[in-house]
Design a protein around this motif. Structure first.
Motif, PDB file in Angstrom:
ATOM      1  N   ASN A 196       0.829  -1.205   0.000  1.00  0.00           N
ATOM      2  CA  ASN A 196       0.000   0.000   0.000  1.00  0.00           C
ATOM      3  C   ASN A 196       0.865   1.256   0.000  1.00  0.00           C
ATOM      4  N   ILE A 197       1.916   1.254   0.809  1.00  0.00           N
ATOM      5  CA  ILE A 197       2.839   2.397   0.839  1.00  0.00           C
ATOM      6  C   ILE A 197       3.453   2.606  -0.546  1.00  0.00           C
ATOM      7  N   SER A 198       3.854   1.502  -1.176  1.00  0.00           N
ATOM      8  CA  SER A 198       4.467   1.595  -2.498  1.00  0.00           C
ATOM      9  C   SER A 198       3.497   2.214  -3.507  1.00  0.00           C
ATOM     10  N   GLU A 199       2.249   1.793  -3.453  1.00  0.00           N
ATOM     11  CA  GLU A 199       1.251   2.329  -4.389  1.00  0.00           C
ATOM     12  C   GLU A 199       0.999   3.813  -4.145  1.00  0.00           C
ATOM     13  N   ILE A 200       0.931   4.205  -2.889  1.00  0.00           N
ATOM     14  CA  ILE A 200       0.729   5.619  -2.558  1.00  0.00           C
ATOM     15  C   ILE A 200       1.921   6.450  -3.035  1.00  0.00           C
ATOM     16  N   ALA A 201       3.127   5.914  -2.813  1.00  0.00           N
ATOM     17  CA  ALA A 201       4.343   6.639  -3.195  1.00  0.00           C
ATOM     18  C   ALA A 201       4.440   6.831  -4.705  1.00  0.00           C
ATOM     19  N   LYS A 202       3.926   5.882  -5.481  1.00  0.00           N
ATOM     20  CA  LYS A 202       3.958   6.024  -6.943  1.00  0.00           C
ATOM     21  C   LYS A 202       3.189   7.269  -7.381  1.00  0.00           C
ATOM     22  N   ILE A 203       2.103   7.564  -6.679  1.00  0.00           N
ATOM     23  CA  ILE A 203       1.315   8.742  -7.010  1.00  0.00           C
ATOM     24  C   ILE A 203       1.934   9.997  -6.400  1.00  0.00           C
ATOM     25  N   ALA A 204       2.355   9.877  -5.122  1.00  0.00           N
ATOM     26  CA  ALA A 204       2.920  11.044  -4.436  1.00  0.00           C
ATOM     27  C   ALA A 204       4.182  11.542  -5.129  1.00  0.00           C
ATOM     28  N   ARG A 206       5.084  10.873  -8.459  1.00  0.00           N
ATOM     29  CA  ARG A 206       4.950  10.518  -9.869  1.00  0.00           C
ATOM     30  C   ARG A 206       5.858  11.341 -10.774  1.00  0.00           C
ATOM     31  N   ASN A 207       6.337  12.443 -10.250  1.00  0.00           N
ATOM     32  CA  ASN A 207       7.229  13.293 -11.052  1.00  0.00           C
ATOM     33  C   ASN A 207       8.700  13.130 -10.666  1.00  0.00           C
ATOM     34  N   SER A 208       8.988  12.174  -9.807  1.00  0.00           N
ATOM     35  CA  SER A 208      10.375  11.952  -9.373  1.00  0.00           C
ATOM     36  C   SER A 208      10.756  10.488  -9.559  1.00  0.00           C
ATOM     37  N   PHE A 209      11.538  10.219 -10.577  1.00  0.00           N
ATOM     38  CA  PHE A 209      11.977   8.852 -10.839  1.00  0.00           C
ATOM     39  C   PHE A 209      12.791   8.293  -9.664  1.00  0.00           C
ATOM     40  N   ALA A 210      13.655   9.145  -9.094  1.00  0.00           N
ATOM     41  CA  ALA A 210      14.517   8.696  -7.994  1.00  0.00           C
ATOM     42  C   ALA A 210      13.692   8.262  -6.789  1.00  0.00           C
ATOM     43  N   LYS A 211      12.663   9.044  -6.435  1.00  0.00           N
ATOM     44  CA  LYS A 211      11.831   8.694  -5.280  1.00  0.00           C
ATOM     45  C   LYS A 211      11.009   7.437  -5.561  1.00  0.00           C
ATOM     46  N   GLN A 213      11.902   4.990  -7.338  1.00  0.00           N
ATOM     47  CA  GLN A 213      12.823   3.861  -7.218  1.00  0.00           C
ATOM     48  C   GLN A 213      13.011   3.452  -5.756  1.00  0.00           C
ATOM     49  N   GLN A 214      12.977   4.448  -4.852  1.00  0.00           N
ATOM     50  CA  GLN A 214      13.103   4.141  -3.428  1.00  0.00           C
ATOM     51  C   GLN A 214      11.970   3.242  -2.952  1.00  0.00           C
ATOM     52  N   TYR A 215      10.808   3.421  -3.535  1.00  0.00           N
ATOM     53  CA  TYR A 215       9.626   2.679  -3.097  1.00  0.00           C
ATOM     54  C   TYR A 215       9.272   1.518  -4.043  1.00  0.00           C
ATOM     55  N   LYS A 216      10.195   1.148  -4.874  1.00  0.00           N
ATOM     56  CA  LYS A 216       9.951   0.044  -5.795  1.00  0.00           C
ATOM     57  C   LYS A 216      10.022  -1.276  -5.047  1.00  0.00           C
ATOM     58  N   LEU A 217       9.027  -2.124  -5.254  1.00  0.00           N
ATOM     59  CA  LEU A 217       8.983  -3.421  -4.580  1.00  0.00           C
ATOM     60  C   LEU A 217       9.854  -4.428  -5.312  1.00  0.00           C
ATOM     61  N   TYR A 218      10.543  -5.225  -4.550  1.00  0.00           N
ATOM     62  CA  TYR A 218      11.342  -6.311  -5.099  1.00  0.00           C
ATOM     63  C   TYR A 218      10.865  -7.599  -4.440  1.00  0.00           C
ATOM     64  N   ASP A 219      10.045  -8.346  -5.175  1.00  0.00           N
ATOM     65  CA  ASP A 219       9.486  -9.577  -4.616  1.00  0.00           C
ATOM     66  C   ASP A 219       9.791 -10.736  -5.541  1.00  0.00           C
ATOM     67  N   THR A 220      11.039 -11.162  -5.550  1.00  0.00           N
ATOM     68  CA  THR A 220      11.441 -12.312  -6.348  1.00  0.00           C
ATOM     69  C   THR A 220      12.211 -13.269  -5.466  1.00  0.00           C
ATOM     70  N   PRO A 221      12.027 -14.573  -5.667  1.00  0.00           N
ATOM     71  CA  PRO A 221      12.753 -15.551  -4.857  1.00  0.00           C
ATOM     72  C   PRO A 221      14.251 -15.406  -5.042  1.00  0.00           C
TER      73      PRO A 221
END
Length: 241
Positions: A196-204, A206-211, A213-221
């Motif tokens: 949920n935080i990640s989804e909110i951050a994508k909108i908050a 949306r004009n900052s690629f760097a930010k 990336q901070q909230y990008k989820l990494y869910d791989t084995p």
């Protein structure tokens, strides 16, 4: 019948919790921007989830559950060893007490000994047969004379000890799925909050690629399927972030 609860993430528990911990700390720093997009997010909620995530990180119930099963199994193994020793002693003396009855050990169940050696249930059945047959008037006096009168009592005590040990092992095994389900429910709730935080951050941001990336989820084995390192042998449900 209820469906089996599965993890809603692919990575290991520790990786998920550490990533969630990082996201919560980032969210605290960016609370104003996140709240502007989603008013339900505030510092109180973040602090509460921070405490819950830390609690999950320090949750050693899986280890404790495994330990309780190991301890119970060791107790069964020790009792089985005592039972095998006493029954081996019994058949030795039984054969010599009744040399005129070649089939005497068969009547007491010796043919079942090999199957009973490694199986507690079969060991208990064998001990029941020995104890019941022992009480026959034609056998009891002679066996008591050779083995001492309290030998049968010793067998009955061991049989009860094995019954109790087997029951405790059964309880330990039965409790583990319940404990596992409760733990997965907690972990999934943390992961849902992180998503949920990640989804909110994508909108908050949306004009900052760097930010973003901070909230990008990494869910791989990060481990091979043949070498799982989850804390429990539970199926994993994969969901796209």
């Amino acid at each position: 019948m209820g469906r089996e609860l599965v993890r809603s993430y692919s990575m290991t528990d520790s990786e998920m919790l550490q990533q969630s911990k990082t996201f919560i700390e980032l969210a605290k720093l960016d609370i104003d921007e996140l709240t502007a997009v989603e008013p339900s997010i505030n510092l109180s909620i973040l602090n509460s989830m921070d405490e819950e995530t830390t609690s999950c990180i320090n949750d050693f119930s899986s280890v404790e559950s495994k330990n309780s099963i190991s301890i119970a199994k060791a107790n069964v193994d020790r009792t089985m060893t005592k039972c095998r020793n006493e029954i081996q002693l019994f058949f030795f003396h039984c054969k010599r007490t009744f040399p005129d009855i070649p089939s005497i050990t068969i009547e007491f169940g010796k043919r079942e000994m090999e199957k009973a050696r490694l199986n507690p249930e079969k060991m208990i059945r064998l001990m029941n047969l020995i104890i019941t047959t022992y009480d026959k008037p034609s056998y009891k006096e002679k066996l008591d004379s050779r083995l001492t009168a309290n030998f049968k009592d010793r067998l009955e005590e061991l049989k009860q000890e094995l019954l109790n040990a087997s029951a405790m092992l059964g309880v330990a095994k039965a409790n583990r799925p319940v404990e596992t389900e409760a733990r997965i429910m907690r972990f999934n709730a943390v992961w849902d909050f992180t998503r949920n935080i990640s989804e909110i951050a994508k909108i908050a941001f949306r004009n900052s690629f760097a930010k973003q990336q901070q909230y990008k989820l990494y869910d791989t084995p990060t481990h091979k399927p043949s070498q799982p390192d989850q804390s429990d042998n539970i199926k994993t449900g994969n969901e796209e972030p």
